[in-house]
Structure formats: structure tokens, C-alpha cells
Design a protein around this motif. Structure first.
Motif, PDB file in Angstrom:
ATOM      1  N   GLY A  12      52.794  -8.100   2.102  1.00 23.33           N
ATOM      2  CA  GLY A  12      53.319  -7.579   0.851  1.00 23.33           C
ATOM      3  C   GLY A  12      54.239  -6.389   0.995  1.00 23.33           C
ATOM      4  N   VAL A  13      54.732  -6.150   2.213  1.00 25.09           N
ATOM      5  CA  VAL A  13      55.642  -5.027   2.432  1.00 25.09           C
ATOM      6  C   VAL A  13      57.062  -5.467   2.081  1.00 25.09           C
ATOM      7  N   THR A  14      57.716  -4.722   1.196  1.00 25.82           N
ATOM      8  CA  THR A  14      59.117  -4.984   0.851  1.00 25.82           C
ATOM      9  C   THR A  14      60.006  -4.348   1.906  1.00 25.82           C
ATOM     10  N   LEU A  15      60.894  -5.147   2.481  1.00 24.39           N
ATOM     11  CA  LEU A  15      61.729  -4.669   3.582  1.00 24.39           C
ATOM     12  C   LEU A  15      63.157  -4.405   3.106  1.00 24.39           C
ATOM     13  N   TYR A  16      63.698  -3.274   3.552  1.00 28.65           N
ATOM     14  CA  TYR A  16      65.093  -2.926   3.313  1.00 28.65           C
ATOM     15  C   TYR A  16      65.748  -2.680   4.665  1.00 28.65           C
ATOM     16  N   GLY A  17      67.016  -2.985   4.769  1.00 28.89           N
ATOM     17  CA  GLY A  17      67.668  -2.871   6.066  1.00 28.89           C
ATOM     18  C   GLY A  17      68.833  -1.917   6.071  1.00 28.89           C
TER      19      GLY A  17
ATOM     20  N   THR B  30      61.997   0.723   5.653  1.00 31.69           N
ATOM     21  CA  THR B  30      63.358   0.435   6.100  1.00 31.69           C
ATOM     22  C   THR B  30      63.320  -0.030   7.554  1.00 31.69           C
ATOM     23  N   ILE B  31      64.169  -1.010   7.896  1.00 34.71           N
ATOM     24  CA  ILE B  31      64.312  -1.477   9.279  1.00 34.71           C
ATOM     25  C   ILE B  31      65.764  -1.270   9.707  1.00 34.71           C
ATOM     26  N   GLU B  32      65.964  -0.814  10.944  1.00 36.64           N
ATOM     27  CA  GLU B  32      67.323  -0.727  11.471  1.00 36.64           C
ATOM     28  C   GLU B  32      67.312  -1.050  12.965  1.00 36.64           C
ATOM     29  N   ILE B  33      68.431  -1.606  13.417  1.00 36.68           N
ATOM     30  CA  ILE B  33      68.608  -1.963  14.828  1.00 36.68           C
ATOM     31  C   ILE B  33      69.285  -0.793  15.540  1.00 36.68           C
TER      32      ILE B  33
END
Length: 645
Positions: free
Chosen positions: A572-577, A603-606
Motif C-alpha cells: 500500500g505504499v504510494t511511489l513517486y519518482g 520517493t524513489i530515484e536512480i
């Protein structure tokens, strides 16, 4: 709204009296900033439909400043060697009235407000026709949204000495304001002063405390007045006399600071600022004002007794507290559920409700307390003072010793479990404690405080830990830099900033919790998955929950990373990039990396490598808590050494 100020909701007509000490600076010149703030507040009230009448002092002081300057310009060098005679007060008043009114007119014009001047003397009020005409004129002006500005006409006063003589129907602008409040049927009189209200003694004295509600029978004999106003006629003594007179006749009065930029607005919002005079005050069941100072002093005295007992005795107190919390777990849960239900009904955000809820693991508070009983908060003889550095200087041994802080004020928001943690640390380390929790957790905090203090022996004192129940008490506590040694605000940026701006007491404040987990290319992905899920899901509202996940670019399209993303979404985690991750994972673009969710979102980032991860954390993080998952020890060491956390 404070219960004692509930009457303000019915206020329509308000008289504001501004004293000479507010109108002028210490050098006698006009205080343009304060007058500007005053006019802005009057404008706001006028636009809200209030009928505002202004009574101003300062004409004599302004005129004296102007005439001294003119006399200096017109004097020869020989004239200046002679003793300088005091200027005639009536002449000063005549010159100052036009200057003062011109300034009010200019300021109000800038705010698109029209003002008018009404000069009166005490002899005018002896004429019934004058009083009737005065009321009609003021009503006409107020109907047109014009601000009447009153001042005593000292230039033609029939008193022998208009700045000293106290005979007549009124004797200064404070008593004029009180008289006008009755004549013009005002609903409220606000007397602006150079202090925040009426104190039990001159405000500069260490044990002086503000009186929020004046009760003649209780306070008349207790108050010690200081000197009269440095520039006006009356000072606080005159204000209290005028306030008592008006309040006894039915017009409530508030004495408050004219130096604050929003004090009048706060009074009319019903906030507990300044000192209230009300004819029914003696009938109210006012809270026993144990006052901020008494609470802090009691905590200090108890902390000193706590420091004198052995480490073993302090351990026993901790265990007694843990046992008491466990014994009352059902009652604690009932009160907490009531808080949670009220918060849900009020429509609070899920993140706040999550922080508010005492989960089953949290209700068993021994897990917080038991580890502390073995912590080495002790020195010689089991006391909390510990030597931490020793230097021998030719036979003279210098010893640096750690010791308890003293009394600590901690302000925290909607996390009742924090109360248990903080109280336990205070007991173990020998510190006195004042706690102010969020209003959302009022019931939970009250029962936890009752249970914890009930387990503290009388030999130490149950006032070791004080619970502040009203937000209005915080400003008073923040002034006690002689009794409180440290303030720790736990909450939002706004809370921390407000407290830092409001006190001379040292503040240990950390607002944001923008915490990162960086997964290096060398990481064990099973370990990384376990760490990330726990860091985000276990308690997402905590300040050290993961808010940003940084991933090494070489892990893209790996099975382990794909599994991690799927599991986060599944939980249920909403992911933003970020710019790269939003494209790679087809997720919404984050609006800012510097963002604390406090919820099931992140937030996810590469990232190219560990150095890019460190740069990202320094740019967008909050130096709270950051983590690396890596098998490469050199990379891990680089991260640990360089990240400012």
C-alpha cells in the motif's frame, strides 16, 4: 478560544487606547513601526465589521520633541550655556496634537481608511447636551466606517497642571478611555501598554508573573506596582484603576502589549493574552493558576532530590513505572481509543492518527523502560554525575564531569508514546521535566502522566514531571530562562521555528525527518528488501521513517529490485519518482525531493554511485537519519564518513 474570553464573540464596538510609551520611542520621537502595526490592525477590524474607536496619548511628548528642536535652532551659543527651562505643557500639547493626528491620517489613508479627530476636556462631560451630541457624532462616524480618534485637549485644559492634577471627571487618557467606554456603550476596552499585561510585581523582577484574569478580591493586595510611565502620566497603576472602573460598570477590559503586531486581533479572537478585567470574574471557577514558574521550580526541586539518590534507587523507580503502566494498560487503551475516535471524527489526516494510536506493542511500555535501567548514567556513589575526562596538572587533578541538564521543557505533537520514552529518560538521567503534548492526545497524555507520576516515590516528588495542559501556558514557560535549562520541540518546522523565536532558553530542535535508504550495487537484495520494507511500513509516521529510496543504476531491471518495488506497492505504499525513476518505473513525478510524507508514500530515484547518493542526501535531506545497504565495505565506509546525519 479561551473559556474566559468567550464573551468576545458578541463584541461589536471596541475602544482601543494607546499610551505614550507605545506611541513614542525612548528618545521621544514617534514609533512609526508600532503606529503602523496599530493602524493595520484597526483596518483589519474595521473591514471585519467591528466599530473601532481609538483613544491616543502622545501629543504632549511629540510636541515637546518638536519644540525642543525649534528652541535649539533659535538659540545662540550663549543661550545654550544658560539653564534650560522646561517647556510649557499646553504649548507642547497644541503643537503635538496636529503632528500626531497628521501621522494617523497619513497611515490610515495608505490603508484606505478614513479617520477623524475629537478633542475633549474633562469639563466638557459636565454638560449633558455635550454628552448627547458626542454620542450622536460618534454613531454617525462609525456608521460611515470612519475611525474616531480621541485625545484629551491638554492645550486648553482648565486643570492647574494637566499632566499632574488628577481631579476632574477623568484625569488621563486611560480614564478618558474608560469614561468613553461607558458613554459610548462599548462592548470591549483594550488598553495597550509597553508590557504584556498586569504582573504580580514589576515585570523585570524574577518572580513576577502575568495575571491573565484580574479578580479584585484576590489580586488587589498582592500586586506591587513599579514606577509610573517613563513618558506618560499614569503607567500601569492608572491603567488598572481605569480597567477596574470600566469593568465594574459592565465593559470588559483587556490590558495587553502595544509592542506586538497582532495583539488586538488576538484579543478579539479570544486568545488568552494580556490581563482581563470582567465584572463577573469573581464568579468564574478559574483554574488554580499553578503558574509556569511554580511548575518549573517544583520540577527543579524534585530533580535535585532525584540526583541525590543512588543509581539502584533510580532503577527501581523505572521498574515501578513500567509495572504501573502494565497494570493500567486497559485504562490507558480506553483513553487512547477515545482520543483516536475524536481525531477520526474531526477529520484529521491518517498520518496524525497513526502517530496518535498506541498499538499493542506500544501499550507494553516496558520495552522502552527496561533497557534504561542498565544504562550507565552514573558516576561515583551511583550519582548521575560521571567523570568523562581527567587531567593532571602538576599534582592538581582537573576533572571534567557530566551532569544532568536540570529542567527540560519538551513540546511534542500527537505522540503519546513519546511521553513514556521522555519521562523514562528523565528519571534515569536525573532531570526534571515539563511536558506539553498535542491537544489530540489530551486524554492519553493525562492518563500516562497520572500513572507515571503515581509511581514516583514521595521522597523524590511527583512534581518531577509536570504536564502542561494548555497551549496558552507555553509563552509563559518560554520566558523562564532562569529556571528552565533546555527546550526540545519535537514536531513540525513551524513549531520549532516559533519556539526558537520566542525564548532565550537554549533550544535543541530538529524539525524535518527526510530520511534516505541508499541501496548500493553490492547490496544483498534480500537484506535490502527487509530493511526498506521495515523502514517504510513499520511506522510510517515516525520522524525516522524512510522517505526517499536511492538505488544504484546498475540494479535497474534486476529481479531483486523489481520484487522490492512490487512488494512496496503491495503493502500500500504510494511511489513517486525523481526524473529518472519516474520514467523507469512509470510512476508519478515527485514535486520535490525535500518532502516528508509521514505516511505510506515515498520517493524513489536512480543514482550513479555512492558519491551521487551522498550529494543527493546533502542537497535534499534534513541531517536526521540515513542508511546504506552494501556488501562493499569501502563504499559503506565512504558513506558513513561523509554523510552529514
Amino acid at each position: 478560544m479561551d473559556p474566559t474570553r468567550a464573551f468576545v464573540k458578541d463584541v461589536k464596538r471596541v475602544i482601543i487606547k494607546v499610551g505614550t510609551a507605545v506611541v513614542t520611542r525612548t528618545d521621544g520621537r514617534l514609533a512609526l513601526g508600532r503606529l503602523g502595526a496599530l493602524c493595520e490592525q484597526v483596518k483589519e477590524l474595521n473591514s471585519q465589521g467591528f466599530e473601532v474607536i481609538l483613544v491616543t496619548s502622545g501629543a504632549v511628548g511629540v510636541g515637546r520633541q518638536r519644540l525642543r528642536y525649534r528652541r535649539l535652532l533659535n538659540s545662540s551659543f550663549a543661550d545654550l550655556q544658560k539653564p534650560q527651562l522646561e517647556l510649557d505643557g499646553k504649548a507642547c500639547a497644541a503643537v503635538g496634537q496636529s503632528d500626531l493626528m497628521a501621522l494617523y491620517d497619513c497611515l490610515f489613508n495608505q490603508l484606505d481608511v478614513t479617520s477623524s479627530q475629537l478633542l475633549v476636556t474633562d469639563s466638557d462631560f459636565k454638560d449633558p447636551d455635550f454628552r448627547k451630541q458626542l454620542s450622536q457624532t460618534v454613531n454617525s462616524l462609525l456608521a460611515l466606517r470612519v475611525i474616531p480618534v480621541f485625545n484629551e485637549n491638554d492645550a486648553i485644559s482648565t486643570r492647574k497642571a494637566p499632566y499632574e492634577d488628577s481631579s476632574g471627571i477623568f484625569w488621563d487618557n486611560d480614564s478618558l478611555a474608560a469614561l468613553l467606554a461607558l458613554e459610548l456603550k462599548a462592548d470591549l476596552l483594550v488598553l495597550l501598554s509597553d508590557v504584556e499585561g498586569l504582573y504580580s510585581a514589576p515585570p523585570g523582577e524574577p518572580h513576577s508573573k502575568i495575571i491573565h484574569t484580574y479578580i479584585k478580591e484576590r489580586h488587589q493586595g498582592e500586586i506591587t506596582f513599579g514606577d509610573k510611565s517613563r513618558v506618560g502620566r499614569g503607567g500601569m497603576t492608572a491603567k488598572v484603576k481605569a480597567a477596574v472602573y470600566a469593568a465594574s460598570a459592565g465593559t470588559p477590559v483587556v490590558i495587553t502589549s502595544g509592542f506586538a503586531t497582532d495583539s488586538i486581533v488576538k484579543v478579539l479572537q479570544g486568545q488568552r493574552i494580556g490581563t482581563l478585567f470582567h465584572q463577573d470574574a469573581h464568579l468564574w471557577a478559574l483554574p488554580n493558576e499553578v503558574g509556569a514558574r511554580e511548575m518549573a521550580v517544583s520540577a527543579r526541586e524534585c530533580s535535585r532530590r532525584l540526583q541525590s539518590i543512588s543509581s539502584e534507587d533510580r532503577r527501581k523507580i523505572l521498574l515501578d513505572i513500567a509495572d504501573a503502566l502494565e497494570a493500567h494498560e486497559k485504562l490507558i487503551r480506553i483513553e487512547n481509543e477515545a482520543d483516536v475516535a475524536a481525531a477520526q471524527q474531526a477529520g484529521y489526516e491518517k498520518s496524525l492518527i497513526s502517530r496518535l494510536t498506541l498499538k499493542p506493542g506500544k501499550a507494553r511500555h516496558k520495552k522502552y523502560i527496561k533497557p534504561l535501567k542498565v544504562h550507565p548514567y552514573t558516576g561515583r556513589h551511583g550519582r548521575p554525575n560521571r567523570p568523562c575526562l581527567e587531567t593532571d596538572r602538576d599534582g592538581l587533578v582537573l576533572e571534567k564531569t557530566s551532569c544532568p541538564l536540570g529542567v527540560v521543557l519538551i513540546v511534542f505533537e500527537s505522540r503519546p508514546d513519546a511521553l513514556v520514552q521522555i519521562a523514562s529518560l528523565a528519571v534515569r538521567s536525573g532531570n526534571g521535566l515539563l511536558l506539553k503534548g498535542g491537544k489530540e492526545a489530551m486524554r492519553s497524555n493525562a492518563i500516562l502522566h497520572k500513572v507515571i507520576t503515581g509511581a514516583i516515590p514521595d521522597s523524590v516528588g511527583k512534581k518531577l514531571i509536570g504536564l502542561v495542559t494548555s497551549r496558552d501556558e507555553i509563552p509563559d514557560l518560554l520566558k523562564l530562562d532562569d529556571v528552565i535549562d533546555l527546550v526540545i520541540p519535537r514536531g513540525s518546522n513551524k513549531l520549532v521555528a516559533q519556539i526558537k523565536e520566542s525564548t532565550k532558553i537554549p533550544v535543541l530542535g530538529h524539525a524535518d525527518g527526510i530520511c534516505h535508504v541508499y541501496i548500493d550495487k553490492s547490496a544483498d537484495m534480500d537484506m535490502a528488501k527487509s530493511i526498506v520494507l521495515d523502514a517504510k511500513i513499520d511506522y510510517p509516521a515516525a520522524c525516522n521513517a524512510m522517505e526517499t529510496l536511492l538505488i544504484h543504476k546498475d540494479l535497474l531491471n534486476s529481479e531483486g529490485l523489481n520484487d522490492l518495488v512490487v512488494e512496496l506497492k503491495g503493502e500500500g505504499v504510494t511511489l513517486y519518482g525523481g526524473p529518472r525513476a519516474s520514467i523507469e518505473f512509470n510512476i508519478p513525478r515527485v514535486h520535490s525531493f525535500h518532502h516528508e510524507y509521514n505516511s505510506m508514500a515515498c520517493t524513489i530515484e536512480i543514482i550513479d554511485d555512492v558519491h551521487a547518493a551522498i550529494d543527493h542526501i546533502h542537497r535534499y535531506g534534513s541531517a536526521h537519519t540515513d542508511c546504506i545497504v552494501a556488501k562493499d565495505l569501502e563504499v559503506a565506509e565512504t558513506f558513513l564518513c561523509q554523510v552529514d546525519r
